[in-house]
Write an enzyme that holds these catalytic residues in place. Sequence first.
Site, PDB file in Angstrom:
ATOM      1  N   ARG A  35       0.824  -1.214   0.000  1.00  0.00           N
ATOM      2  CA  ARG A  35       0.000   0.000   0.000  1.00  0.00           C
ATOM      3  C   ARG A  35       0.858   1.264   0.000  1.00  0.00           C
ATOM      4  NH1 ARG A  35      -3.518   2.642   4.505  1.00  0.00           N
ATOM      5  NH2 ARG A  35      -5.337   3.484   3.392  1.00  0.00           N
ATOM      6  N   ILE A  61      -7.438   7.399  -0.383  1.00  0.00           N
ATOM      7  CA  ILE A  61      -7.239   5.961  -0.521  1.00  0.00           C
ATOM      8  C   ILE A  61      -8.013   5.311   0.615  1.00  0.00           C
ATOM      9  CG2 ILE A  61      -5.061   6.102   0.766  1.00  0.00           C
ATOM     10  CD1 ILE A  61      -4.059   3.692  -0.813  1.00  0.00           C
ATOM     11  N   SER A  62      -8.889   4.371   0.287  1.00  0.00           N
ATOM     12  CA  SER A  62      -9.763   3.771   1.295  1.00  0.00           C
ATOM     13  C   SER A  62      -8.955   2.983   2.316  1.00  0.00           C
ATOM     14  CB  SER A  62     -10.776   2.838   0.630  1.00  0.00           C
ATOM     15  OG  SER A  62     -11.640   3.553  -0.213  1.00  0.00           O
ATOM     16  N   GLN A  63      -9.555   2.790   3.496  1.00  0.00           N
ATOM     17  CA  GLN A  63      -8.876   1.998   4.503  1.00  0.00           C
ATOM     18  C   GLN A  63      -8.793   0.550   4.023  1.00  0.00           C
ATOM     19  OE1 GLN A  63     -12.236   3.098   7.212  1.00  0.00           O
ATOM     20  NE2 GLN A  63     -11.670   1.172   8.201  1.00  0.00           N
ATOM     21  N   PHE A 204     -17.969   7.119   1.261  1.00  0.00           N
ATOM     22  CA  PHE A 204     -17.164   7.334   0.065  1.00  0.00           C
ATOM     23  C   PHE A 204     -17.444   8.710  -0.508  1.00  0.00           C
ATOM     24  CE2 PHE A 204     -16.653   2.789   0.236  1.00  0.00           C
ATOM     25  CZ  PHE A 204     -15.458   2.536  -0.429  1.00  0.00           C
TER      26      PHE A 204
END
Length: 215
Positions: A35, A61-63, A204
């Site tokens: 990541r 950037i999503s978890q 989101f």
Amino acid sequence: MSGPDAQTKMQFLFALRSRGVTEAAVLEAMEAVDRGLFLRGIFSERAYEDVPLPIACGQTISQPSVVGLMTQALQVNPRDTVLEVGTGSGYQAAILAKLARRVYTVDRHGRLVREARQVFQQMSLSNITSLVGDGSHGMPDQAPFDRIIVTAAAEDPPGPLLAQLKVGGIMVVPVGQSDAVQTLIRVRKTENGLEYDELRPVRFVPLLEGLGKDT
């Protein structure tokens, strides 16, 4: 940047499992994708925390746990062709590329696509096609798709994307108002119509039409 050490990776995988990411293939893909490659500056030091982090163009950037749960819900098979709407950092697409035959990913921000493409090349991921475009309309020239994943929230599952999903296919999409908690939905397309499963609450950025100003 060097990748995570063994202890960091072990803690990362344990955190994913504790949050419901349990499928071996998904965990293996997430272990294989660093990541940190998708983050810039000081944020790369937080790559293995289970938190969303800012990237360029006002996006995030999503978890990792949400990425894992969405990937798991998509039920990707090795022969599948996948469409991702919202390339963002490219992290989700890279994980999908470890699971699917071919990944198409589209984003309205040219800068994000260019930066993600550089990481894909660095990782030698040759099965990703990344394009700048209005993802809300999908990629009709490449349709139909076995799987579609949307990484931005829509008020309803977008009709153009549903039309590009194969019968027997699955779409995972956050549904709801952009200023509220949304619901992650899994849509299955059958010969008799569409079947919907509500998976979990999420947050989101909104799915927007048109191209970003930076493009």
